[in-house]
Design an enzyme around this catalytic site. Structure first.
Site, PDB file in Angstrom:
ATOM      1  N   ASP A  35      12.720   8.272  23.793  1.00 53.22           N
ATOM      2  CA  ASP A  35      13.244   6.917  23.573  1.00 53.22           C
ATOM      3  C   ASP A  35      13.689   6.812  22.115  1.00 53.22           C
ATOM      4  OD1 ASP A  35      12.756   4.119  25.419  1.00 53.22           O
ATOM      5  OD2 ASP A  35      13.307   3.832  23.305  1.00 53.22           O
ATOM      6  N   ASP A  55      17.842   9.320  19.295  1.00 56.09           N
ATOM      7  CA  ASP A  55      18.927   8.407  19.667  1.00 56.09           C
ATOM      8  C   ASP A  55      19.899   9.175  20.558  1.00 56.09           C
ATOM      9  OD1 ASP A  55      21.061   6.748  19.998  1.00 56.09           O
ATOM     10  OD2 ASP A  55      21.293   6.254  17.864  1.00 56.09           O
ATOM     11  N   TYR A 150      28.154  -4.943  30.749  1.00 59.04           N
ATOM     12  CA  TYR A 150      27.065  -4.125  31.322  1.00 59.04           C
ATOM     13  C   TYR A 150      27.441  -3.513  32.678  1.00 59.04           C
ATOM     14  CZ  TYR A 150      22.334  -3.305  33.254  1.00 59.04           C
ATOM     15  OH  TYR A 150      21.207  -2.765  33.834  1.00 59.04           O
ATOM     16  N   LYS A 154      27.985   0.489  33.850  1.00 57.76           N
ATOM     17  CA  LYS A 154      27.209   1.112  34.924  1.00 57.76           C
ATOM     18  C   LYS A 154      28.153   1.734  35.965  1.00 57.76           C
ATOM     19  CE  LYS A 154      22.896   0.342  33.743  1.00 57.76           C
ATOM     20  NZ  LYS A 154      22.070   1.479  33.316  1.00 57.76           N
ATOM     21  N   LYS A 201       6.663 -18.537  30.629  1.00 56.45           N
ATOM     22  CA  LYS A 201       6.769 -19.991  30.416  1.00 56.45           C
ATOM     23  C   LYS A 201       5.625 -20.731  31.098  1.00 56.45           C
ATOM     24  CE  LYS A 201      11.800 -19.957  29.862  1.00 56.45           C
ATOM     25  NZ  LYS A 201      13.101 -20.408  30.385  1.00 56.45           N
ATOM     26  N   GLN A 221      20.100 -21.012  42.287  1.00 59.00           N
ATOM     27  CA  GLN A 221      20.709 -19.690  42.389  1.00 59.00           C
ATOM     28  C   GLN A 221      19.685 -18.725  43.009  1.00 59.00           C
ATOM     29  OE1 GLN A 221      19.572 -21.242  39.655  1.00 59.00           O
ATOM     30  NE2 GLN A 221      19.787 -20.037  37.798  1.00 59.00           N
ATOM     31  N   THR A 222      20.164 -17.699  43.704  1.00 57.06           N
ATOM     32  CA  THR A 222      19.248 -16.806  44.440  1.00 57.06           C
ATOM     33  C   THR A 222      19.292 -15.373  43.902  1.00 57.06           C
ATOM     34  OG1 THR A 222      20.989 -16.407  46.075  1.00 57.06           O
ATOM     35  CG2 THR A 222      19.326 -18.095  46.610  1.00 57.06           C
ATOM     36  N   ARG A 223      18.174 -14.684  44.089  1.00 56.99           N
ATOM     37  CA  ARG A 223      18.037 -13.266  43.748  1.00 56.99           C
ATOM     38  C   ARG A 223      17.002 -12.637  44.667  1.00 56.99           C
ATOM     39  NH1 ARG A 223      21.516 -14.843  40.905  1.00 56.99           N
ATOM     40  NH2 ARG A 223      21.991 -14.359  38.729  1.00 56.99           N
TER      41      ARG A 223
HETATM   42  P1  NAD Z   1      14.119  -1.218  29.136  1.00 58.07           P
HETATM   43  O1  NAD Z   1      15.007  -1.919  28.173  1.00 58.07           O
HETATM   44  O2  NAD Z   1      12.709  -1.645  29.238  1.00 58.07           O
HETATM   45  O3  NAD Z   1      14.150   0.353  28.839  1.00 58.07           O
HETATM   46  C1  NAD Z   1      15.298   1.028  28.391  1.00 58.07           C
HETATM   47  C2  NAD Z   1      14.875   1.921  27.242  1.00 58.07           C
HETATM   48  O4  NAD Z   1      16.011   2.679  26.811  1.00 58.07           O
HETATM   49  C3  NAD Z   1      14.377   1.134  26.015  1.00 58.07           C
HETATM   50  O5  NAD Z   1      13.036   1.475  25.711  1.00 58.07           O
HETATM   51  C4  NAD Z   1      15.330   1.524  24.922  1.00 58.07           C
HETATM   52  O6  NAD Z   1      14.719   1.639  23.655  1.00 58.07           O
HETATM   53  C5  NAD Z   1      15.856   2.863  25.410  1.00 58.07           C
HETATM   54  N1  NAD Z   1      17.134   3.199  24.796  1.00 58.07           N
HETATM   55  C6  NAD Z   1      18.194   2.388  24.582  1.00 58.07           C
HETATM   56  N2  NAD Z   1      19.147   3.039  23.922  1.00 58.07           N
HETATM   57  C7  NAD Z   1      18.687   4.301  23.702  1.00 58.07           C
HETATM   58  C8  NAD Z   1      19.218   5.426  23.021  1.00 58.07           C
HETATM   59  N3  NAD Z   1      20.421   5.374  22.422  1.00 58.07           N
HETATM   60  N4  NAD Z   1      18.473   6.555  22.973  1.00 58.07           N
HETATM   61  C9  NAD Z   1      17.247   6.595  23.552  1.00 58.07           C
HETATM   62  N5  NAD Z   1      16.691   5.546  24.194  1.00 58.07           N
HETATM   63  C10 NAD Z   1      17.408   4.404  24.254  1.00 58.07           C
HETATM   64  O7  NAD Z   1      14.850  -1.302  30.559  1.00 58.07           O
HETATM   65  P2  NAD Z   1      14.303  -0.976  32.015  1.00 58.07           P
HETATM   66  O8  NAD Z   1      14.128  -2.248  32.709  1.00 58.07           O
HETATM   67  O9  NAD Z   1      13.178  -0.010  31.927  1.00 58.07           O
HETATM   68  O10 NAD Z   1      15.583  -0.262  32.638  1.00 58.07           O
HETATM   69  C11 NAD Z   1      15.690   1.149  32.751  1.00 58.07           C
HETATM   70  C12 NAD Z   1      17.062   1.493  33.330  1.00 58.07           C
HETATM   71  O11 NAD Z   1      17.228   0.841  34.598  1.00 58.07           O
HETATM   72  C13 NAD Z   1      18.245   1.046  32.469  1.00 58.07           C
HETATM   73  O12 NAD Z   1      19.256   2.004  32.545  1.00 58.07           O
HETATM   74  C14 NAD Z   1      18.689  -0.233  33.125  1.00 58.07           C
HETATM   75  O13 NAD Z   1      20.029  -0.526  32.867  1.00 58.07           O
HETATM   76  C15 NAD Z   1      18.418   0.087  34.583  1.00 58.07           C
HETATM   77  N6  NAD Z   1      18.246  -1.133  35.387  1.00 58.07           N
HETATM   78  C16 NAD Z   1      17.131  -1.902  35.224  1.00 58.07           C
HETATM   79  C17 NAD Z   1      16.983  -3.052  35.976  1.00 58.07           C
HETATM   80  C18 NAD Z   1      15.782  -3.946  35.844  1.00 58.07           C
HETATM   81  O14 NAD Z   1      15.723  -4.973  36.529  1.00 58.07           O
HETATM   82  N7  NAD Z   1      14.799  -3.611  35.013  1.00 58.07           N
HETATM   83  C19 NAD Z   1      17.976  -3.425  36.904  1.00 58.07           C
HETATM   84  C20 NAD Z   1      19.106  -2.617  37.026  1.00 58.07           C
HETATM   85  C21 NAD Z   1      19.221  -1.453  36.278  1.00 58.07           C
HETATM   86  O1  GDC Z   2      17.994 -12.626  33.707  1.00 61.52           O
HETATM   87  P1  GDC Z   2      17.971 -12.530  35.171  1.00 61.52           P
HETATM   88  O2  GDC Z   2      16.698 -12.136  35.826  1.00 61.52           O
HETATM   89  O3  GDC Z   2      19.125 -11.531  35.574  1.00 61.52           O
HETATM   90  O4  GDC Z   2      18.374 -13.969  35.743  1.00 61.52           O
HETATM   91  C1  GDC Z   2      18.281 -14.302  37.109  1.00 61.52           C
HETATM   92  C2  GDC Z   2      18.584 -15.783  37.281  1.00 61.52           C
HETATM   93  O5  GDC Z   2      17.452 -16.518  36.798  1.00 61.52           O
HETATM   94  C3  GDC Z   2      19.810 -16.257  36.503  1.00 61.52           C
HETATM   95  O6  GDC Z   2      20.593 -17.113  37.287  1.00 61.52           O
HETATM   96  C4  GDC Z   2      19.188 -17.041  35.345  1.00 61.52           C
HETATM   97  O7  GDC Z   2      20.010 -18.116  34.897  1.00 61.52           O
HETATM   98  C5  GDC Z   2      17.938 -17.586  36.024  1.00 61.52           C
HETATM   99  N1  GDC Z   2      16.900 -18.028  35.080  1.00 61.52           N
HETATM  100  C6  GDC Z   2      16.285 -19.228  35.081  1.00 61.52           C
HETATM  101  N2  GDC Z   2      15.451 -19.333  34.041  1.00 61.52           N
HETATM  102  C7  GDC Z   2      14.868 -17.665  32.208  1.00 61.52           C
HETATM  103  O8  GDC Z   2      14.062 -18.333  31.570  1.00 61.52           O
HETATM  104  C8  GDC Z   2      15.509 -18.146  33.378  1.00 61.52           C
HETATM  105  N3  GDC Z   2      15.184 -16.394  31.814  1.00 61.52           N
HETATM  106  C9  GDC Z   2      16.059 -15.612  32.515  1.00 61.52           C
HETATM  107  N4  GDC Z   2      16.302 -14.352  32.081  1.00 61.52           N
HETATM  108  N5  GDC Z   2      16.701 -16.064  33.627  1.00 61.52           N
HETATM  109  C10 GDC Z   2      16.430 -17.321  34.044  1.00 61.52           C
HETATM  110  C11 GDC Z   2      20.126  -8.855  36.170  1.00 61.52           C
HETATM  111  C12 GDC Z   2      20.584  -8.227  34.888  1.00 61.52           C
HETATM  112  C13 GDC Z   2      19.808  -6.978  34.684  1.00 61.52           C
HETATM  113  C14 GDC Z   2      19.865  -6.066  35.916  1.00 61.52           C
HETATM  114  C15 GDC Z   2      19.725  -6.820  37.234  1.00 61.52           C
HETATM  115  C16 GDC Z   2      20.138  -6.081  38.472  1.00 61.52           C
HETATM  116  O9  GDC Z   2      20.839 -10.029  36.397  1.00 61.52           O
HETATM  117  O10 GDC Z   2      20.376  -9.121  33.834  1.00 61.52           O
HETATM  118  O11 GDC Z   2      20.182  -6.312  33.533  1.00 61.52           O
HETATM  119  O12 GDC Z   2      20.939  -5.183  35.914  1.00 61.52           O
HETATM  120  O13 GDC Z   2      20.422  -8.011  37.247  1.00 61.52           O
HETATM  121  O14 GDC Z   2      19.836  -6.840  39.606  1.00 61.52           O
HETATM  122  P2  GDC Z   2      20.106 -11.347  36.833  1.00 61.52           P
HETATM  123  O15 GDC Z   2      19.343 -11.146  38.087  1.00 61.52           O
HETATM  124  O16 GDC Z   2      21.141 -12.402  36.833  1.00 61.52           O
END
Ligand code: NAD
Ligand code: GDC
Length: 339
Positions: A35, A55, A150, A154, A201, A221-223
Site C-alpha cells: 500500500d 506508490d 471514477y 474502472k 452518525k 434512493q436505493t442501493r
Molecule cells: P480503500 O480505499 O479502503 O483501499 C484502497 C487502498 O489502495 C488504500 O489503502 C490506498 O492507500 C491504496 N492505494 C491508493 N493509491 C495507491 C497507490 N498509488 N499505490 C499503492 N496503494 C494505493 O478501498 P476498498 O474499499 O478497500 O476498495 C478496494 C478496491 O475495490 C478499489 O479498487 C475500489 O475501487 C474497489 N471497489 C470498492 C468498493 C467498495 O464498496 N468498497 C466498490 C467498488 C469497487
Molecule cells: O457513498 P455511497 O455509499 O456510494 O452513497 C450511497 C447513497 O447514500 C447515495 O445516494 C448518498 O447520497 C446516500 N447517503 C445518504 N447519507 C452519507 O452520510 C449519506 N454518506 C454517504 N457516503 N452517502 C450517503 C459507490 C461508490 C463507490 C463504489 C460503489 C459501487 O456509490 O461511491 O466508490 O464504487 O458505489 O457500488 P454509492 O453507492 O452511490
C-alpha cells in the site's frame, strides 16, 4: 507450511485488501501486502505478510511489488463514497496508472493470474435513473455512460485487463463490486460510503444524546450493500474460476437509504430525527446487482442479510467512537478533497 506461490495484494492497507490478506494468510498462502500508506495507517497489518509501502503509480514500484508473485489481486485505488468521487474525479482517474503499471509488471513477471477490482460505477447512468431500478446485468455497462471520473477509470481498466489477456496471454479476472461494507474500513474523513457513514452518525447520536442526523438526498434512493465476507469469498472464487468476462459481485437485497437507517436505528436501540440534505452528493437514483451470471458460473451469490452485516459493522464503529477520541466523536463529514 505455506501453500501455492506468492500472492500479491495491492491496496492491502485499505478495507477490502486488509480482509483479503487476513483470509489468504488464514489459508496458509504466502502473501506480499502493498500500500502507499505507512503501515501504521493500515486498517489491518499482519506480521506474517511481506508488508511493503510503495506508490504503485510508479512502474518500478509495481515491478518490485510483483517480483516473484504467482497471483496478483490488484485492489489499490484512490477512491471513496459519493462524497469523495464526485469532487475528486482527476484523482480517481489517476488510478489508471496503478492498474496499467501493475499489468505491465505482471506480464513481464509471467504471473499466473491477475484480479482487478472493478465497480458497479461502470454501469450506464441512464439505467439507474429510478429508485425501483431493474437489477444491473453485466451487459448494462454498454453503451458506455459510466459514473464520471471514477467509473470511466474502472471501465477503461477492465478493458485493459481484457486486452492483456487476449493479446499477451495474461489470465485476468474482473469483479464489479457493489457497495461493500463491514468492520475495519473507512467510516470518517469524507471517503466513507453510506453504510459506514450512517453507522457513525447514529452511533454519534447515541453517544452524544443528540438524536438527529443529516441524510444526503431524500433517503428514497436505493442501493444493495455487500458484506465484506461475501466480497472476500467471491473475490477468491472469481480469481480461481474460468470466468473471463467482468462479473457482478454484489448483494441483490435492495433497500432505500431510509431503510438502511431503520436497520441501524434498530441495532443501536434509538430513533433519530433525519435532516435531509438535497444538495449533498447523491449519485445514481437506484442500483442493484443482477446475480444471474454469478449463480450460473459459481453456483453461489452473496447471501449475508443486511441486518446481520450491519450489526457487526455498527458494533465496530461504535467501539471506535466510544474510545473517547474527541476528534473521532466530532468527526466532520465534509467531503475529502486531497490535492
Ligand atoms: P480503500 O480505499 O479502503 O483501499 C484502497 C487502498 O489502495 C488504500 O489503502 C490506498 O492507500 C491504496 N492505494 C491508493 N493509491 C495507491 C497507490 N498509488 N499505490 C499503492 N496503494 C494505493 O478501498 P476498498 O474499499 O478497500 O476498495 C478496494 C478496491 O475495490 C478499489 O479498487 C475500489 O475501487 C474497489 N471497489 C470498492 C468498493 C467498495 O464498496 N468498497 C466498490 C467498488 C469497487
Ligand atoms: O457513498 P455511497 O455509499 O456510494 O452513497 C450511497 C447513497 O447514500 C447515495 O445516494 C448518498 O447520497 C446516500 N447517503 C445518504 N447519507 C452519507 O452520510 C449519506 N454518506 C454517504 N457516503 N452517502 C450517503 C459507490 C461508490 C463507490 C463504489 C460503489 C459501487 O456509490 O461511491 O466508490 O464504487 O458505489 O457500488 P454509492 O453507492 O452511490
Amino acid at each position: 507450511m505455506e501453500i501455492g506461490g506468492l500472492t500479491l495484494v495491492t491496496g492491502a492497507g485499505g478495507f477490502i485488501g486488509g480482509h483479503l490478506v487476513a483470509k489468504l494468510l488464514q489459508e496458509r498462502h504466502a502473501v506480499r501486502a502493498v500500500d502507499v500508506k505507512p503501515t501504521s495507517d493500515w486498517y489491518q497489518c499482519f506480521p506474517h505478510a511481506d508488508n511493503r509501502v510503495l506508490d504503485l503509480k510508479e512502474v518500478e514500484a509495481c515491478r518490485e511489488a510483483v517480483r516473484g508473485a504467482a497471483r496478483v489481486y490488484h485492489l489499490a485505488a484512490d477512491m471513496g463514497g459519493m462524497g469523495f468521487i464526485e469532487s475528486n474525479k482527476a484523482l480517481c482517474m489517476l488510478s489508471v496508472l496503478t492498474n496499467t503499471h501493475a499489468l505491465l509488471a505482471a506480464r513481464e513477471e509471467g504471473v499466473e493470474r491477475y484480479f482487478y477490482a472493478s465497480s458497479a460505477c461502470v454501469y450506464a447512468e441512464d439505467k439507474q435513473g429510478e429508485a425501483d431500478v431493474r437489477p444491473l446485468k453485466e451487459s448494462d455497462a454498454y453503451p458506455a455512460m459510466p459514473e464520471d471520473g471514477y467509473g470511466w477509470e474502472k471501465l477503461f481498466s477492465e478493458r485493459m485487463c481484457r486486452h492483456f489477456m487476449e493479446d499477451f496471454g495474461l489470465t485476468t479476472r474482473v469483479a464489479r463490486y457493489h457497495n461493500v461494507y463491514g468492520p475495519n474500513g473507512t467510516f470518517r474523513g469524507g471517503r466513507e460510503k453510506a453504510p459506514a457513514a450512517i453507522c457513525r452518525k447514529v452511533a454519534h447520536a447515541k453517544l452524544s444524546g443528540q438524536h438527529e442526523i443529516e441524510v444526503w438526498g431524500d433517503g428514497e434512493q436505493t442501493r444493495s450493500f455487500t458484506y465484506i465476507d461475501d466480497c472476500i469469498y467471491g473475490t477468491m472464487a472469481i480469481m480461481e474460476s474460468d470466468i473471463a468476462e467482468p462479473i457482478n459481485l454484489g448483494s441483490s437485497e435492495l433497500v432505500t437509504i431510509n431503510q438502511l437507517i431503520d436497520v441501524v436505528e434498530e441495532i443501536a436501540g434509538i430513533s433519530v430525527q433525519r435532516h435531509y440534505n438535497p444538495s449533498a452528493p447523491k449519485g445514481v437514483r437506484g442500483r442493484n446487482s443482477d446475480n444471474t451470471l454469478i449463480r450460473q458460473r459459481l453456483g453461489w451469490e452473496p447471501t449475508t442479510p443486511l441486518r446481520v452485516g450491519m450489526e457487526k459493522t455498527y458494533r465496530w464503529i461504535y467501539d471506535r467512537l466510544s474510545t473517547g477520541d474527541a476528534e473521532i466523536r466530532g468527526a466532520s463529514e465534509a467531503p475529502a478533497v486531497s490535492r
